[in-house]
Design a protein around this motif. Structure first.
Motif, PDB file in Angstrom:
ATOM      1  N   ASP A   1      -2.814  -6.741  -1.696  1.00 42.14           N
ATOM      2  CA  ASP A   1      -2.023  -5.599  -1.256  1.00 42.14           C
ATOM      3  C   ASP A   1      -1.496  -5.763   0.169  1.00 42.14           C
ATOM      4  O   ASP A   1      -1.371  -4.799   0.912  1.00 42.14           O
ATOM      5  CB  ASP A   1      -2.844  -4.314  -1.372  1.00 42.14           C
ATOM      6  CG  ASP A   1      -4.163  -4.390  -0.612  1.00 42.14           C
ATOM      7  OD1 ASP A   1      -4.454  -5.439  -0.018  1.00 42.14           O
ATOM      8  OD2 ASP A   1      -4.895  -3.383  -0.626  1.00 42.14           O
TER       9      ASP A   1
ATOM     10  N   ASP B   1       0.391   1.877  -5.817  1.00 40.17           N
ATOM     11  CA  ASP B   1      -0.624   2.704  -6.483  1.00 40.17           C
ATOM     12  C   ASP B   1      -0.368   2.786  -7.985  1.00 40.17           C
ATOM     13  O   ASP B   1      -1.311   2.790  -8.791  1.00 40.17           O
ATOM     14  CB  ASP B   1      -0.634   4.111  -5.886  1.00 40.17           C
ATOM     15  CG  ASP B   1      -1.193   4.145  -4.467  1.00 40.17           C
ATOM     16  OD1 ASP B   1      -1.873   3.177  -4.077  1.00 40.17           O
ATOM     17  OD2 ASP B   1      -0.934   5.135  -3.753  1.00 40.17           O
TER      18      ASP B   1
ATOM     19  N   SER C   1       0.865  -1.184   0.000  1.00 42.97           N
ATOM     20  CA  SER C   1       0.000   0.000   0.000  1.00 42.97           C
ATOM     21  C   SER C   1       0.899   1.231   0.000  1.00 42.97           C
ATOM     22  O   SER C   1       0.946   2.005   0.961  1.00 42.97           O
ATOM     23  CB  SER C   1      -0.924  -0.023   1.217  1.00 42.97           C
ATOM     24  OG  SER C   1      -1.772  -1.149   1.183  1.00 42.97           O
TER      25      SER C   1
ATOM     26  N   ARG D   1      -1.664  -0.402  -9.472  1.00 38.45           N
ATOM     27  CA  ARG D   1      -3.134  -0.407  -9.512  1.00 38.45           C
ATOM     28  C   ARG D   1      -3.651   0.426 -10.691  1.00 38.45           C
ATOM     29  O   ARG D   1      -4.553   0.000 -11.425  1.00 38.45           O
ATOM     30  CB  ARG D   1      -3.695   0.147  -8.203  1.00 38.45           C
ATOM     31  CG  ARG D   1      -3.480  -0.753  -6.997  1.00 38.45           C
ATOM     32  CD  ARG D   1      -4.064  -0.121  -5.737  1.00 38.45           C
ATOM     33  NE  ARG D   1      -3.677  -0.863  -4.563  1.00 38.45           N
ATOM     34  CZ  ARG D   1      -2.544  -0.661  -3.872  1.00 38.45           C
ATOM     35  NH1 ARG D   1      -1.711   0.291  -4.244  1.00 38.45           N
ATOM     36  NH2 ARG D   1      -2.253  -1.397  -2.819  1.00 38.45           N
TER      37      ARG D   1
END
Length: 313
Positions: free
Chosen positions: A85, A67, A62, A70
């Motif tokens: 995650d 990010d 995370s 993602r």
């Protein structure tokens, strides 16, 4: 009394299991760039861009790099599986490109899987490979998932060896051979086979692998093309001639296109296992021709950047 309605069947889905990470690429001209990658993640990306429903079960953090992954996946319509995650930080792979565009890798990587991983309803194919299928503690979980879903899904596998993480060929070979035996479709590069079996006749190894369980074994030869082995045939396909930017993600895009082609031929899912084993040579030839086309587009541009469906014409 209101009429009963039939439940909507779940949408056919590909589950890709394996590493997603950040490639830190050092180019021959001295430039450096960072972009998401990882072999199974690249396969998922290829399928998403070919408009297949794809879900990636992986292990990222995370953090900012997580990010980035993602966002990258979402841009190609790839879903991230629940529990993906849980890593303390997102893994990195440092790729150094030679003058010919070929890559060598170094890794700062942790591989694991959540204990509560769920295989989506409607899963018709489960793919794994590379680091995820060999590196513990996650590799044991990968093998358990493969065993648990084989009764309802086609299993595909690409060893995509990474010597710096997999130890010696003698160590990696039995782990890889066990997954070959469990798979329905295997894609492997000539370089991987030569690392696993130094000096061996690759056609003999591919035939031995095919006879151990898979319906299809495909050996890729970079810019020369690929050879597929089934129980009844040996098929060759030539690769289109292109100017190579680099080879990052080429094999993964080939693997994604292979899954996609078998999907289009209605040969995925455990119920289609006999039909897959009896695949028509013309059908397989057509699938392979699209595979080399997809891989050629990927190598013609920098990084793991497979084509979208509209680019294939």
């Amino acid at each position: 009394m209101a009429p009963r309605t039939q439940p909507t069947p779940p949408e056919a889905t590909a589950l890709l299991i394996g590493e997603a990470l950040i490639d830190v690429v050092h180019r021959a001209d001295g430039s450096i760039d960072e972009h998401p990658g990882g072999s199974p993640a690249n396969v998922a990306l290829t399928l998403g861009r070919l408009q297949r429903r794809a879900e990636l079960l992986t292990w990222i953090g995370s953090d900012a790099y997580g990010d980035l992954i993602r966002k990258w996946l979402a841009g190609s319509h790839v879903a991230l599986a629940s529990g993906s995650d849980g890593a303390a930080s997102t893994s990195l792979a440092t790729a150094r490109l030679g003058a010919d565009g070929a890559a060598t890798y170094e890794f700062d990587l942790e591989w694991n899987l959540t204990k509560n991983a769920v295989v989506p309803e409607g899963t018709v194919v489960v793919h794994t490979g590379s680091i995820a299928a060999v590196l513990e503690p996650g590799a044991t979980a990968v093998r358990k998932i493969v065993e648990s879903v084989r009764h309802r899904a086609t299993i595909t596998y690409d060893p995509n060896v990474r010597p710096t993480l997999m130890g010696s060929p003698a160590h990696a070979r039995p782990l890889i051979e066990a997954l070959v035996h469990a798979a329905d479709v295997v894609k492997v590069s000539d370089e991987d086979l030569l690392w696993l079996y130094p000096g061996a006749d690759l056609s003999v190894i591919a035939t031995t692998w095919q006879r151990s369980g898979p319906a299809i074994v495909v050996v890729t030869y970079g810019g020369e093309g690929a050879v597929a082995y089934t129980a009844t045939s040996r098929l060759e396909v030539k690769a289109p001639s292109v100017t190579v930017a680099d080879t990052v993600g080429a094999g993964d895009s080939f693997m994604g296109a292979l899954i996609n082609g078998l999907w289009s031929a209605d040969l995925l899912g455990a119920a289609k296992r006999r039909a897959l084993a009896a695949i028509n040579s013309d059908v397989l030839q057509g699938v392979l021709e699209q595979c080399v086309q997809v891989a050629a587009i990927t190598v013609s541009r920098a990084g793991a950047n497979p084509p979208r469906l509209a680019e294939l014409g």
